[in-house]
Design an enzyme around this catalytic site. Structure first.
Site, PDB file in Angstrom:
ATOM      1  N   GLY A 103       1.008  -1.298  -0.123  1.00  0.00           N
ATOM      2  CA  GLY A 103       0.156  -0.020   0.044  1.00  0.00           C
ATOM      3  C   GLY A 103       1.071   1.413  -0.111  1.00  0.00           C
ATOM      4  N   VAL A 125       6.916  -7.559  -0.708  1.00  0.00           N
ATOM      5  CA  VAL A 125       5.921  -8.732  -0.476  1.00  0.00           C
ATOM      6  C   VAL A 125       4.351  -8.452  -0.106  1.00  0.00           C
ATOM      7  CG1 VAL A 125       5.614 -11.067   0.773  1.00  0.00           C
ATOM      8  CG2 VAL A 125       8.055  -9.940   0.673  1.00  0.00           C
ATOM      9  N   SER A 126       3.724  -8.873  -0.993  1.00  0.00           N
ATOM     10  CA  SER A 126       2.116  -8.251  -0.585  1.00  0.00           C
ATOM     11  C   SER A 126       1.142  -9.526  -1.165  1.00  0.00           C
ATOM     12  CB  SER A 126       1.945  -7.125  -1.538  1.00  0.00           C
ATOM     13  OG  SER A 126       0.477  -6.594  -1.319  1.00  0.00           O
ATOM     14  N   THR A 135      -5.243   1.215   0.059  1.00  0.00           N
ATOM     15  CA  THR A 135      -5.125   2.702   0.021  1.00  0.00           C
ATOM     16  C   THR A 135      -5.856   3.158  -1.140  1.00  0.00           C
ATOM     17  OG1 THR A 135      -2.612   2.283   0.861  1.00  0.00           O
ATOM     18  CG2 THR A 135      -3.113   4.455  -0.602  1.00  0.00           C
ATOM     19  N   SER A 137      -8.541   2.853  -1.876  1.00  0.00           N
ATOM     20  CA  SER A 137     -10.043   3.320  -1.881  1.00  0.00           C
ATOM     21  C   SER A 137     -10.135   4.564  -1.157  1.00  0.00           C
ATOM     22  CB  SER A 137     -10.795   2.239  -1.157  1.00  0.00           C
ATOM     23  OG  SER A 137     -10.242   2.175   0.139  1.00  0.00           O
ATOM     24  N   GLY A 140     -10.689  11.164   0.060  1.00  0.00           N
ATOM     25  CA  GLY A 140     -10.788  12.666   0.206  1.00  0.00           C
ATOM     26  C   GLY A 140      -9.499  13.397   0.060  1.00  0.00           C
ATOM     27  N   PHE A 206     -11.158  20.050   5.576  1.00  0.00           N
ATOM     28  CA  PHE A 206     -11.414  18.568   6.257  1.00  0.00           C
ATOM     29  C   PHE A 206     -11.587  18.703   7.596  1.00  0.00           C
ATOM     30  CE2 PHE A 206     -10.663  14.001   4.953  1.00  0.00           C
ATOM     31  CZ  PHE A 206     -11.025  14.334   3.422  1.00  0.00           C
ATOM     32  N   ASP A 301      -3.324  -8.407   9.409  1.00  0.00           N
ATOM     33  CA  ASP A 301      -2.215  -9.506   9.483  1.00  0.00           C
ATOM     34  C   ASP A 301      -0.752  -8.778  10.185  1.00  0.00           C
ATOM     35  OD1 ASP A 301      -4.275 -10.330   7.965  1.00  0.00           O
ATOM     36  OD2 ASP A 301      -3.059 -10.799   6.023  1.00  0.00           O
ATOM     37  N   GLN A 320     -11.608   4.095  14.894  1.00  0.00           N
ATOM     38  CA  GLN A 320     -12.311   5.128  14.264  1.00  0.00           C
ATOM     39  C   GLN A 320     -13.768   5.050  13.259  1.00  0.00           C
ATOM     40  OE1 GLN A 320     -10.666   8.206  11.165  1.00  0.00           O
ATOM     41  NE2 GLN A 320     -11.025   9.343  12.703  1.00  0.00           N
ATOM     42  N   HIS A 322     -16.128   6.294  10.971  1.00  0.00           N
ATOM     43  CA  HIS A 322     -16.289   7.450  10.114  1.00  0.00           C
ATOM     44  C   HIS A 322     -17.836   7.739   9.985  1.00  0.00           C
ATOM     45  CE1 HIS A 322     -16.245   9.923   6.376  1.00  0.00           C
ATOM     46  NE2 HIS A 322     -14.988   9.802   6.400  1.00  0.00           N
ATOM     47  N   LEU A 332     -17.524   3.981   1.702  1.00  0.00           N
ATOM     48  CA  LEU A 332     -17.242   5.369   2.315  1.00  0.00           C
ATOM     49  C   LEU A 332     -17.756   6.636   1.375  1.00  0.00           C
ATOM     50  CD1 LEU A 332     -15.756   6.910   4.673  1.00  0.00           C
ATOM     51  CD2 LEU A 332     -14.038   7.094   2.943  1.00  0.00           C
ATOM     52  N   GLU A 335     -15.234  12.129   3.352  1.00  0.00           N
ATOM     53  CA  GLU A 335     -15.415  13.659   4.312  1.00  0.00           C
ATOM     54  C   GLU A 335     -15.073  14.660   3.340  1.00  0.00           C
ATOM     55  OE1 GLU A 335     -13.620  13.260   7.999  1.00  0.00           O
ATOM     56  OE2 GLU A 335     -12.685  14.934   8.088  1.00  0.00           O
ATOM     57  N   ARG A 369     -14.263  13.424  13.438  1.00  0.00           N
ATOM     58  CA  ARG A 369     -15.084  12.417  12.930  1.00  0.00           C
ATOM     59  C   ARG A 369     -15.780  11.616  14.169  1.00  0.00           C
ATOM     60  NH1 ARG A 369     -11.193   9.445   8.627  1.00  0.00           N
ATOM     61  NH2 ARG A 369     -11.629  11.068   6.938  1.00  0.00           N
ATOM     62  N   HIS A 437     -13.785   2.510  10.268  1.00  0.00           N
ATOM     63  CA  HIS A 437     -13.058   3.169   9.113  1.00  0.00           C
ATOM     64  C   HIS A 437     -11.547   2.847   9.484  1.00  0.00           C
ATOM     65  CE1 HIS A 437     -12.135   5.684   5.822  1.00  0.00           C
ATOM     66  NE2 HIS A 437     -11.663   6.700   6.472  1.00  0.00           N
ATOM     67  N   ARG A 472      -7.957  10.128  14.720  1.00  0.00           N
ATOM     68  CA  ARG A 472      -7.179  10.423  13.661  1.00  0.00           C
ATOM     69  C   ARG A 472      -7.994  11.653  12.882  1.00  0.00           C
ATOM     70  NH1 ARG A 472      -7.213   9.215   7.782  1.00  0.00           N
ATOM     71  NH2 ARG A 472      -9.219   7.807   8.142  1.00  0.00           N
ATOM     72  N   LEU A 473      -7.272  12.470  12.285  1.00  0.00           N
ATOM     73  CA  LEU A 473      -7.978  13.466  11.678  1.00  0.00           C
ATOM     74  C   LEU A 473      -8.088  13.295  10.208  1.00  0.00           C
ATOM     75  CD1 LEU A 473      -6.933  17.020  12.807  1.00  0.00           C
ATOM     76  CD2 LEU A 473      -8.610  15.728  13.453  1.00  0.00           C
TER      77      LEU A 473
HETATM   78  C1  LIG Z   1     -12.522   3.814   2.216  1.00  0.00           C
HETATM   79  C2  LIG Z   1     -11.095   4.446   2.652  1.00  0.00           C
HETATM   80  C3  LIG Z   1     -11.248   5.836   2.524  1.00  0.00           C
HETATM   81  C4  LIG Z   1      -9.979   6.501   3.139  1.00  0.00           C
HETATM   82  N1  LIG Z   1      -9.882   7.873   3.134  1.00  0.00           N
HETATM   83  C5  LIG Z   1      -8.773   8.514   3.405  1.00  0.00           C
HETATM   84  C6  LIG Z   1      -8.497   9.822   3.067  1.00  0.00           C
HETATM   85  O1  LIG Z   1      -9.223  10.423   2.311  1.00  0.00           O
HETATM   86  N2  LIG Z   1      -7.341  10.277   3.820  1.00  0.00           N
HETATM   87  C7  LIG Z   1      -6.706   9.848   4.259  1.00  0.00           C
HETATM   88  O2  LIG Z   1      -5.523  10.452   4.826  1.00  0.00           O
HETATM   89  N3  LIG Z   1      -6.904   8.523   4.686  1.00  0.00           N
HETATM   90  C8  LIG Z   1      -7.701   7.836   4.315  1.00  0.00           C
HETATM   91  N4  LIG Z   1      -8.119   6.602   4.585  1.00  0.00           N
HETATM   92  C9  LIG Z   1      -7.111   5.865   5.285  1.00  0.00           C
HETATM   93  C10 LIG Z   1      -5.727   5.340   4.470  1.00  0.00           C
HETATM   94  O3  LIG Z   1      -6.131   4.941   3.303  1.00  0.00           O
HETATM   95  C11 LIG Z   1      -5.242   4.094   5.185  1.00  0.00           C
HETATM   96  O4  LIG Z   1      -5.058   4.421   6.252  1.00  0.00           O
HETATM   97  C12 LIG Z   1      -4.055   3.780   4.356  1.00  0.00           C
HETATM   98  O5  LIG Z   1      -4.372   3.638   2.798  1.00  0.00           O
HETATM   99  C13 LIG Z   1      -3.241   2.715   4.839  1.00  0.00           C
HETATM  100  O6  LIG Z   1      -2.280   2.192   4.142  1.00  0.00           O
HETATM  101  P1  LIG Z   1      -1.224   1.133   4.131  1.00  0.00           P
HETATM  102  O7  LIG Z   1      -0.094   1.272   3.230  1.00  0.00           O
HETATM  103  O8  LIG Z   1      -0.982   1.187   5.739  1.00  0.00           O
HETATM  104  O9  LIG Z   1      -1.903  -0.161   3.966  1.00  0.00           O
HETATM  105  P2  LIG Z   1      -3.000  -0.609   2.685  1.00  0.00           P
HETATM  106  O10 LIG Z   1      -2.998   0.224   1.642  1.00  0.00           O
HETATM  107  O11 LIG Z   1      -4.006  -1.396   3.231  1.00  0.00           O
HETATM  108  O12 LIG Z   1      -1.950  -1.834   2.223  1.00  0.00           O
HETATM  109  C14 LIG Z   1      -1.539  -3.134   2.934  1.00  0.00           C
HETATM  110  C15 LIG Z   1      -0.788  -4.034   1.994  1.00  0.00           C
HETATM  111  O13 LIG Z   1      -0.403  -4.997   2.972  1.00  0.00           O
HETATM  112  C16 LIG Z   1      -0.446  -6.136   2.341  1.00  0.00           C
HETATM  113  N5  LIG Z   1      -0.711  -7.105   3.173  1.00  0.00           N
HETATM  114  C17 LIG Z   1      -1.574  -7.077   4.048  1.00  0.00           C
HETATM  115  N6  LIG Z   1      -1.376  -8.274   4.910  1.00  0.00           N
HETATM  116  C18 LIG Z   1      -0.456  -9.080   4.345  1.00  0.00           C
HETATM  117  C19 LIG Z   1       0.214 -10.218   4.602  1.00  0.00           C
HETATM  118  N7  LIG Z   1      -0.199 -11.251   5.412  1.00  0.00           N
HETATM  119  N8  LIG Z   1       1.242 -10.540   3.789  1.00  0.00           N
HETATM  120  C20 LIG Z   1       1.549  -9.923   2.695  1.00  0.00           C
HETATM  121  N9  LIG Z   1       1.081  -8.806   2.521  1.00  0.00           N
HETATM  122  C21 LIG Z   1       0.033  -8.328   3.283  1.00  0.00           C
HETATM  123  C22 LIG Z   1      -1.653  -5.981   1.324  1.00  0.00           C
HETATM  124  O14 LIG Z   1      -1.620  -6.664   0.218  1.00  0.00           O
HETATM  125  C23 LIG Z   1      -1.421  -4.348   1.050  1.00  0.00           C
HETATM  126  O15 LIG Z   1      -0.507  -4.369  -0.090  1.00  0.00           O
HETATM  127  C24 LIG Z   1      -9.172   5.864   4.082  1.00  0.00           C
HETATM  128  C25 LIG Z   1      -9.218   4.636   4.107  1.00  0.00           C
HETATM  129  C26 LIG Z   1     -10.537   3.904   3.484  1.00  0.00           C
HETATM  130  C27 LIG Z   1     -10.530   2.397   3.715  1.00  0.00           C
END
Ligand SMILES: Cc1cc2nc3c(=O)[nH]c(=O)nc-3n(C[C@H](O)[C@H](O)[C@H](O)COP(=O)(O)OP(=O)(O)OC[C@H]3O[C@@H](n4cnc5c(N)ncnc54)[C@H](O)[C@@H]3O)c2cc1C
Ligand code: SF4
Ligand code: F3S
Ligand code: FES
Lengths: 660, 246, 119, 146
Positions: A103, A125-126, A135, A137, A140, A206, A301, A320, A322, A332, A335, A369, A437, A472-473
Site C-alpha cells: 500500500g 511482499v504483498s 489505499t 479506496s 478525500g 477537512f 495481518d 475510528q 467514519h 465510504l 469527508e 469524526r 473506518h 485520527r484527523l
Molecule cells: C474507504 C477509505 C477511505 C479513506 N480515505 C482517506 C483519506 O481520504 N485520507 C486519508 O488520509 N486516509 C484515508 N483513509 C485511510 C488510509 O487510506 C489508510 O490508512 C492507508 O491507505 C493505509 O495504507 P497502508 O499502506 O498502511 O495499508 P494498505 O493500503 O491497506 O496496504 C496493505 C498492504 O499490505 C499487504 N498485506 C496485508 N497483509 C499481508 C500479509 N499477510 N502478507 C503480505 N502482504 C500483506 C496488502 O496486500 C497491501 O498491499 C481511507 C481509508 C479507507 C478504507
C-alpha cells in the site's frame, strides 16, 4: 537511472559479502529445495504451459545471483523454473530489506530504501498485487500545509487536539514538517493533484483542520497516490516484487528479525524471504467489524504477526468510526463531501450539527469524526433518524452544491451513491451512518518506525507511531504512510548495514515449522464449523461490544466471546485441498489474525475507564487525564492478552478540554 | 431473499482437473446484490473451494473482473438484477487461467511495466524547488487516462489481444500515453519508440471494445489511437530533428 | 521480416488511414457513378463517353484523383485483410501473410500510377 | 466462450510454476453480437482490395483507348459487377459511418501548440467533407459540371 549493472554480475563478489556483516548483500538469492514430499508431476497441459520440471526440485541448494530485477521481462523469474506439482518446498530468498505490504506505506518505504542506498536490495511482499491495496479506496485527500495562511504550528495543534491529546508531540512535530515535502515528491512523481487557477496544487477543507490543507486529486486521492507510487516504484530494479505472497510468520531468531515466511498463494508453497530488516506495512484491520469501509484484505495481518512475536500492540481500543458510510455495504462517502460544503441532516431535514450542541461548535459538519459519529448515533437514538432495510440512518445532503461542483470535485461520490445506494446526490440526499473506518492503534513503534524487536519496523495504518492518538484527523493518514514509511525505510537501511544475516539454519527450521502448520490447516476436514460462521460471529460481537458507544459489561462480554471464538477457530473445517490459489486457506489465516487483533481491541478497550477520542463510554463519559493519559500496550500471552502502559510524549501543547 | 438464481461457474483446479469444467449453483439472492455478493455467498455458504479475487467491493481496486454472461464485467459494480435467472460466470477471457475464476496477471504486469509508466525527466526536480505548475487544462489532457484501475476487462474484450500475444494492449498503452500527455513528463520519445516496437500500437485495429467494457470510462481505445498518431508524428520528426541518444 | 514490418508500420498505417478516409470519400462517388449509375443507365449516357472521360482523367487533377482512388483503398484493404487473418487466429503466420498483402498493395499502387500516367 | 484464444495470449515471459488452463477468446468473438460490427469493419478490407483492383482495371481500360473503354463499360453492366458494386457501396458507407464516429476521439488533445476542435465539430467536418468530396466528384463524373 536504473541499477542495470547488477543484472549481469555472475562473479562471486556476492557470496563474499554474504558473511560480511558490514556490507549489504547484492541481491543474493539462495534457494533450497529439500523436496520434502516429492510427488508425481501432473500431466502437461494441452497448451504446454508450465510443464513441470522435475529436475528443478532435485538440486538441494541453488545459489542464484542475477538481480531478480524486472520480473521476467529481462531477467529470469525470481523463483526460478517451474517445479513439480505436489512438491512441498521451502525456498530461501535473500534480500536486504523485506517490506510486507504494497500500500502507500509499503511502496513509499521501498522507494525510500533504494533512495537511501541504490545498492540495497528490497523485497516487496504483498498478498495482493500492490495496486489492489486498500489505499486505493481512499477518497478525500492527504494533509500537508500548502497555503500562505497556514503553518506547521497550526497543523500540529490541529492534530494534537484531534488526537484528544494522546498523540505523541515529537512525532506530530516531525510529521507536519515532512508532510509537505512528501506530497511534493509525489507531485514530482506524477500524482495528478487537482489544481488552482494559477496551476498550483489545490487544497480543500477537512474535518478538524483549521484551514484548507488537504491536497486532493478529485475524490480519488488514495487511488492516484497508490498508482503513482506503484508506477514510480517500477523504475527501480532493486525493488523486487513478490505479488500474492501471504506473509504468515515473522522469522525471529537470535533476538532479531531475520525475514518472513510467506505462503505463495499461487503455488501453495511456503517460502522464506529473508532480510536483515523487515518493515510491516500491512494496513488496518477494519474487517474485524461487520460494517466497515475497509476492503476484504484489511484483516490486521501485520498487527497479528508482530503481536505473536511479542511486540506490543498500542492503543488498540481506538477504532475510528467514519460518520458517513453507506448503509448496507459500508462503502465510504468521503469527508470531502463535507469539506466541499455538504450538510448532515436528520429526518426533519434539520442540520443538527448546527442546531444542537454536539461539541463541534462553529465547525459544524467539519468537526472531527468521533464527534460527528456520536452526534449521528444520538440523533438516531432520539428517533430522528430514517429507517431503511439496513438499519437507521441520517442524510448527507449535497444537493445545494450543484451538479457542476459535484462532477468536478466529487465524481466518485456521485458514482458510488448511484451504484451502491441508488441515489443521485445531485437530486437526492445520500443515506449515511457511522461505519468502522480506521485503526488508530497498531504495532507499537518509536518515531523511527522501529519496534522492540531489532530489525522489525512498522509503518502506515498497521503501525501506531502515535500520530493519531485517540482520534485520527481525516487526511492525516495517507500522509502518515508516506512520512513514516520513508522514515522507517531509512532507518532500516542503516540498521541493515550494521547487522548480520543470522543463522540460516535456524530460519529454515522456523520456515519448515510454518510450512507444516499451513499444510495441516489446508483442507482440514475435521471439526465441522464453517469459517464464515466464526467470522460473522466475531463481527457481531465486536460491533456489540466495541461500537461507537461502549460499556464495561458488553466489552467484557466481547473479550470473553473472542477468546471462545479462538477455541472454535482451532476446530474450523476447511474443504479446499488444492495447493493452487486456495483462498479458503488464506481466509482462514486471515481469520486467525483477526481473532488476535479483535481480542486486543476488546481487552484494551475494557480497561480504559474514560471517554477519549473515538473511545466513548456510556459509563465513563469524560476524559480522565489524571488516570488515563497514557498509551495502552497489549502483549500476547497464551493465557490471554497482558496490558501495560506507555507514557505519552507531551510537549508544547498541554492537554486542555477538546472543544471546537 | 426469496428470489433464486442459478449460477454456472467455471471451475478449474490444476491439481485435479484436466481442463476447466462448469459447476452449477442455485442460490437465494437479495435484490440489492451485486454479482460479487452472490459469489461470496456461494463461497461462504455452499462451496468453500470456489476461488476468486476481490477486495474493495467499491469498483476501485480492480481485482474482481470476470466474464459474466460472456462479457467482461467488474463483478462488484454490476447489479444482479440486470441479469436473468441463469447467469454464467467465467474467468476473464484472453488470460491463462490459474484456478477457477482467477487468471494469470503477470503477463499483464509485464506489458504494464514495459511502457515505462513513470515520470521521465532530463533533470529530476528537487523537493526544494516545490511543486510543478500545471494548469487545469494541462491536467485535463491526461486525467481521463490516469483513471485506469488495471481491472483488465479491456484486455478480455480486445480481439487483438486474443490473437496477438505481443500486443501491449489497451490499458498499458493508455498508461504510457497518460505519461506522454503529462506536462511534467519528458519521456514521450522513449515511450513512442516502445509504442512502435514489438506489440506496437499499430496492432490495434480499433475494435473499440476495450472502451465499451471499461468500467471507469478511461476510453482506452481513444488512448491507443491517439498514441498511434503521436507515434507517427514522433517517427516523422525523427527525420527532421536529430535527437541525442541517452 | 518481422523487424522490417515493424519499422514500416508508421508508413503502412498512414496509407491505411488515408485509405479509410480519402478512399472512402472518393470511392463513394466512384461506385455511385461508374459502378452503378452508368451501368444502370441512371447517369446521362454522354457523361462517361470516352472523350469526356479521357479528358477528365488525363487532366492533372484527374490523374491525381484517379491514382488516389485506386491506390488508397488497396492499403486499407491490405491492412484490414491482414487483420482478418489475425482475427481468424493467424497471428503466427502474420510474418508471411502481411508481406504478401502489402506487396499486393504496393503492386497496385505502382500500377495505379502507371495507369494514370499513360492516360 | 467456446473458442480458444491464442495459446500464448497474455502469457508472461516466464510463466508461473503452476499449470494453467489456456486462454479462451471472448464470448461472441468474432462473428456474433458485440463483435459483429468490428468484424465486418475488418472484412470490408477484402472488398476494398477488390474495389481498388476493379477501379484499376477501369482506368487501365481508359488508357487503352475507346474500344477497351466501351468493352469495360459493357462488362460493368454484368449483374455480378452490379452486385459487387452494391455491396461495395454499402461497405464504403458502413466504413465511413463507423470510422467517422470513432475518428474524433483518436485525436490527441494537443499536437505541439495545436489543439483539435471538439469531437462533434470534427465529426461534422468529416461528414461535410464526405458529402462535399463524394458529391462533387459524383457530379463531375456524372457530367453535372465541367
Ligand atoms: C474507504 C477509505 C477511505 C479513506 N480515505 C482517506 C483519506 O481520504 N485520507 C486519508 O488520509 N486516509 C484515508 N483513509 C485511510 C488510509 O487510506 C489508510 O490508512 C492507508 O491507505 C493505509 O495504507 P497502508 O499502506 O498502511 O495499508 P494498505 O493500503 O491497506 O496496504 C496493505 C498492504 O499490505 C499487504 N498485506 C496485508 N497483509 C499481508 C500479509 N499477510 N502478507 C503480505 N502482504 C500483506 C496488502 O496486500 C497491501 O498491499 C481511507 C481509508 C479507507 C478504507
Ligand atoms: S482501461 Fe478500463 S477496462 Fe482497461 S484496465 Fe483500465 S479500467 Fe480496466
Ligand atoms: S479493443 Fe483492442 S483493437 Fe484496439 S481499440 Fe481497443 S485495443
Ligand atoms: S472488488 Fe475491487 S474492483 Fe471489484
Amino acid at each position: 537511472m536504473r541499477a542495470r549493472h547488477f543484472a549481469t554480475g555472475s562473479g562471486d563478489a556476492g557470496s563474499d559479502r554474504f558473511h560480511d556483516p558490514e556490507s549489504l548483500s547484492l541481491a543474493r538469492e539462495i534457494r533450497y529445495n529439500p523436496n520434502v514430499f516429492g510427488g508425481p508431476s501432473g500431466p502437461p497441459f494441452p497448451d504446454g504451459t508450465a510443464t513441470p520440471d522435475p529436475s528443478g526440485s532435485q538440486s538441494a541448494v541453488r545459489v542464484r545471483r542475477p538481480v531478480p530485477g524486472k520480473r521476467g521481462v529481462e531477467a529470469p523469474h525470481p523463483f526460478g523454473p517451474p517445479l513439480a506439482r505436489g512438491t512441498t518446498l521451502i525456498e530461501v530468498i535473500r534480500h536486504d530489506i523485506v517490506i510486507v505490504g504494497g500500500g502507500a506505506a509499503g511502496l513509499r518505504a521501498a522507494i525510500a530504501a533504494v533512495e537511501a542506498d541504490p545498492d540495497v536490495s528490497v523485497a516487496m511482499v504483498s498478498k495482493v498485487y500492490p495496486m489492489r491495496s486498500h489505499t486505493v479506496s481512499a477518497e478525500g485527500g492527504a494533509a500537508a500545509i500548502a497555503r500562505d495562511d497556514d503553518n506547521l504550528e497550526m497543523h500540529g495543534f490541529d492534530t494534537v487536539k484531534g488526537s484528544d491529546f494522546l498523540g505523541d508531540q515529537d512525532v506530530i512535530q516531525y510529521f507536519v514538517e515532512e508532510a509537505p515535502k512528501e506530497l511534493t515528491r509525489l507531485e514530482h512523481w506524477g500524482c495528478p493533484w487537482s489544481r488552482n487557477e494559477d496551476g498550483s496544487v489545490a487544497t480543500r477543507a477537512f474535518g478538524g483542520m483549521s484551514t484548507k490543507r488537504t491536497w486532493y486529486a478529485a475524490d480519488k486521492v488514495g487511488f492516484h497516490m497508490l498508482h503513482t507510487l506503484f508506477q514510480h516504484s517500477m523504475r527501480f530494479d532493486r525493488i523486487v516484487r513478490y505479488d500474492e505472497q501471504f506473509v504468515t510468520r515473522l522469522i525471529v531468531d537470535g533476538g532479531a528479525v531475520r525475514g518472513v515466511a510467506s505462503l505463495d498463494v499461487r503455488e501453495g508453497v511456503v517460502r522464506l524471504i529473508l532480510g536483515r530488516a523487515v518493515i510491516l506495512a500491512t494496513g488496518g484491520a477494519g474487517k474485524v467489524f461487520p460494517f466497515t469501509t475497509n476492503g476484504a484484505i484489511k484483516t490486521g495481518d501485520g498487527m497479528a504477526l508482530a503481536y505473536r512475536e511479542g511486540v506490543s500492540l498500542k492503543d488498540m481500543e481506538f477504532v475510528q468510526y467514519h460518520p458517513t458510510g453507506l448503509p448496507g455495504t459500508g462503502i465510504l462517502i468521503t469527508e470531502a463531501t463535507r469539506g466541499e460544503g455538504g450538510h448532515v441532516i436528520n429526518s426533519d431535514g434539520e442540520r443538527f450539527l448546527v442546531t444542537r450542541d454536539y461539541g463541534v461548535g462553529t465547525k459544524a459538519e467539519l468537526g472531527p469524526r468521533d464527534m460527528i459519529s456520536r452526534a449521528i448515533v444520538q440523533e438516531i437514538e432520539a428517533g430522528r433518524g430514517l429507517g431503511g432495510p439496513y438499519g437507521d440512518h441520517v442524510h448527507l445532503d449535497l444537493r445545494h452544491l450543484g451538479a457542476e461542483k459535484i462532477n468536478a470535485r466529487l465524481p466518485m461520490v456521485r458514482e458510488l451513491a448511484k451504484i451502491y445506494a441508488g441515489v443521485d446526490p445531485v437530486h437526492e440526499p445520500i443515506p449515511i451512518r457511522p461505519v468502522v473506518h480506521y485503526m488508530m492503534g497498531g504495532v507499537d513503534t518509536d518515531i523511527e518506525g522501529a519496534t522492540t524487536i531489532p530489525g522489525l519496523y512498522a509503518a502506515g495504518e498497521t503501525a501506531c507511531v502515535s500520530l493519531n492518538g485517540a482520534n485520527r484527523l481525516g487526511s492525516n493518514s495517507l500522509t502518515e504512510c508516506l512520512v513514516f514509511g520513508a522514515r522507517a525505510a531509512q532507518h532500516a537501511v542503516r540498521y541493515a548495514k550494521g547487522t548480520d544475516d543470522g543463522s540460516e539454519d535456524a530460519c529454515r527450521r522456523i520456515g519448515e515449522e510454518e510450512a507444516a502448520r499451513i499444510a495441516a490447516l489446508r483442507g482440514k476436514k475435521k471439526g465441522g464449523e464453517k469459517l464464515a460462521r466464526i467470522r460473522s460471529d466475531l463481527n457481531a460481537i465486536m460491533e456489540s461490544g466495541c461500537g461507537v458507544y461502549r460499556e464495561q459489561a458488553s466489552m467484557d462480554e466481547t473479550a470473553r466471546t473472542v477468546a471462545q471464538l479462538k477455541g472454535r477457530f482451532a476446530d474450523v473445517a476447511l474443504e479446499d485441498e488444492s495447493a493452487v490459489f486456495n483462498t479458503e486457506l488464506t481466509a482462514a489465516l486471515e481469520l486467525g489474525n483477526m481473532l488476535d487483533v479483535a481480542e486486543s481491541v476488546a481487552v484494551s478497550a475494557a480497561h480504559r475507564n474514560e471517554s477519549r477520542g473515538a473511545h466513548t463510554r456510556k459509563d465513563f463519559t469524560t476524559r480522565d487525564d489524571q488516570n488515563f493519559l497514557y498509551h495502552t500496550l497489549c502483549n500476547f500471552d497464551p493465557t490471554g492478552p497482558r496490558l501495560s502502559k506507555k507514557a505519552v510524549a507531551l510537549g508544547k501543547w498541554e492537554p486542555e478540554e477538546r472543544k471546537y | 431473499m426469496s428470489e433464486k438464481k442459478t449460477f454456472r461457474i467455471t471451475r478449474f483446479d490444476p491439481d485435479r482437473d484436466e481442463a476447466p469444467r462448469t459447476e452449477t449453483y442455485e442460490i437465494p439472492v437479495d435484490p440489492d446484490w451485486k454479482v460479487l455478493d452472490a459469489l461470496n455467498f456461494i463461497k461462504d455458504e455452499i462451496d468453500g473451494s470456489l476461488s476468486h479475487r476481490w477486495s474493495c467491493r467499491m469498483a476501485v481496486c480492480g481485482s474482481c473482473g470476470m466474464m459474466v454472461d460472456g462479457k467482461p464485467t467488474l463483478t462488484c459494480k454490476k447489479a444482479l438484477s440486470e441479469y436473468g435467472s441463469e447467469i454464467s460466470v467465467e474467468p476473464l477471457a484472453n488470460f491463462p487461467v490459474v484456478r477457477d475464476l482467477v487468471v494469470e496477471l503477470d503477463g499483464f504486469m509485464e506489458k504494464f511495466e514495459s511502457v515505462k509508466p513513470w515520470i521521465i525527466r532530463a533533470k529530476e526536480r528537487a523537493v526544494e524547488e516545490g511543486t510543478h505548475r500545471q494548469s487545469q487544462a494541462e491536467l485535463e489532457e491526461f486525467k481521463q487516462f490516469s483513471m485506469c484501475i488495471n481491472c483488465m476487462l479491456c484486455y478480455s474484450a480486445c480481439p487483438v489481444v486474443a490473437n496477438e500475444p505481443e500486443f501491449i494492449g489497451p490499458a498499458a498503452i493508455a498508461l504510457g500515453h497518460r505519461y506522454n500527455l503529462d506536462s511534467r513528463d519528458e519521456g514521450a520519445h522513449e515511450r513512442n519508440e516502445i509504442f512502435r516496437g514489438e506489440g506496437s500500437v499499430f496492432s490495434c485495429s480499433y475494435a473499440n471494445e476495450c472502451s465499451e467494457v471499461c468500467p471507469k470510462s478511461v476510453d482506452p481505445a481513444a488512448a491507443v489511437n491517439q498514441a498511434k498518431i503521436n507515434a507517427v508524428i514522433d517517427w516523422a520528426t525523427g527525420f527532421v530533428v536529430t535527437r541525442g541518444k541517452e | 521480416m518481422k523487424h522490417l514490418l515493424l519499422r514500416l508500420e508508421p508508413v503502412i498505417w498512414l496509407l491505411f488511414g488515408g485509405g479509410i478516409m480519402v478512399g472512402t470519400m472518393l470511392m463513394t462517388a466512384w461506385i455511385a457513378v461508374v459502378g452503378l449509375g452508368a451501368p444502370m443507365g441512371l447517369v446521362p449516357a454522354d457523361a462517361l463517353a470516352f472523350e469526356r472521360a479521357h479528358a477528365l482523367g488525363s487532366s492533372l487533377i484527374g490523374r491525381i484523383v484517379l491514382a488516389a482512388l485506386i491506390a488508397l483503398p488497396l492499403w486499407k484493404g491490405a491492412h484490414h485483410t491482414r487483420h482478418v487473418f489475425i482475427d481468424m487466429g493467424g497471428a503466427d503466420r502474420d510474418a508471411l501473410v502481411a508481406p504478401v498483402l502489402y506487396l499486393l498493395a504496393i503492386a497496385g499502387t505502382v500500377l495505379a500510377i502507371a495507369a494514370v500516367v499513360r492516360l | 466462450m467456446a473458442r480458444a484464444a491464442h495459446p500464448d495470449a497474455m502469457k508472461p515471459k516466464s510463466p508461473g510454476r503452476t499449470r494453467t488452463a489456456p486462454p479462451m477468446a471472448p464470448g461472441q468473438f468474432p462473428f456474433a453480437g458485440r463483435y459483429r460490427a468490428y468484424t465486418l469493419f475488418d472484412w470490408t478490407g477484402i472488398i476494398y482490395l477488390l474495389l481498388g483492383f476493379v477501379a484499376l482495371r477501369v482506368v487501365w481500360a481508359l488508357g487503352n483507348g475507346e474500344g477497351a473503354w466501351q468493352s469495360i463499360q459493357g462488362q460493368l453492366e454484368n449483374p455480378l459487377y452490379l452486385a459487387f458494386h452494391i455491396l461495395s457501396l454499402v461497405s464504403v458507407i458502413f466504413v465511413g459511418v463507423r470510422f467517422f464516429r470513432l475518428f474524433p476521439k483518436a485525436q490527441p488533445p494537443r499536437i505541439g501548440p495545436l489543439k483539435p476542435p471538439p469531437g462533434p465539430v470534427i465529426q461534422a467536418a468529416l461528414y461535410a467533407a464526405w458529402v462535399g468530396v463524394a458529391g462533387g466528384l459524383a457530379l463531375v463524373l456524372a457530367g453535372g459540371i465541367f
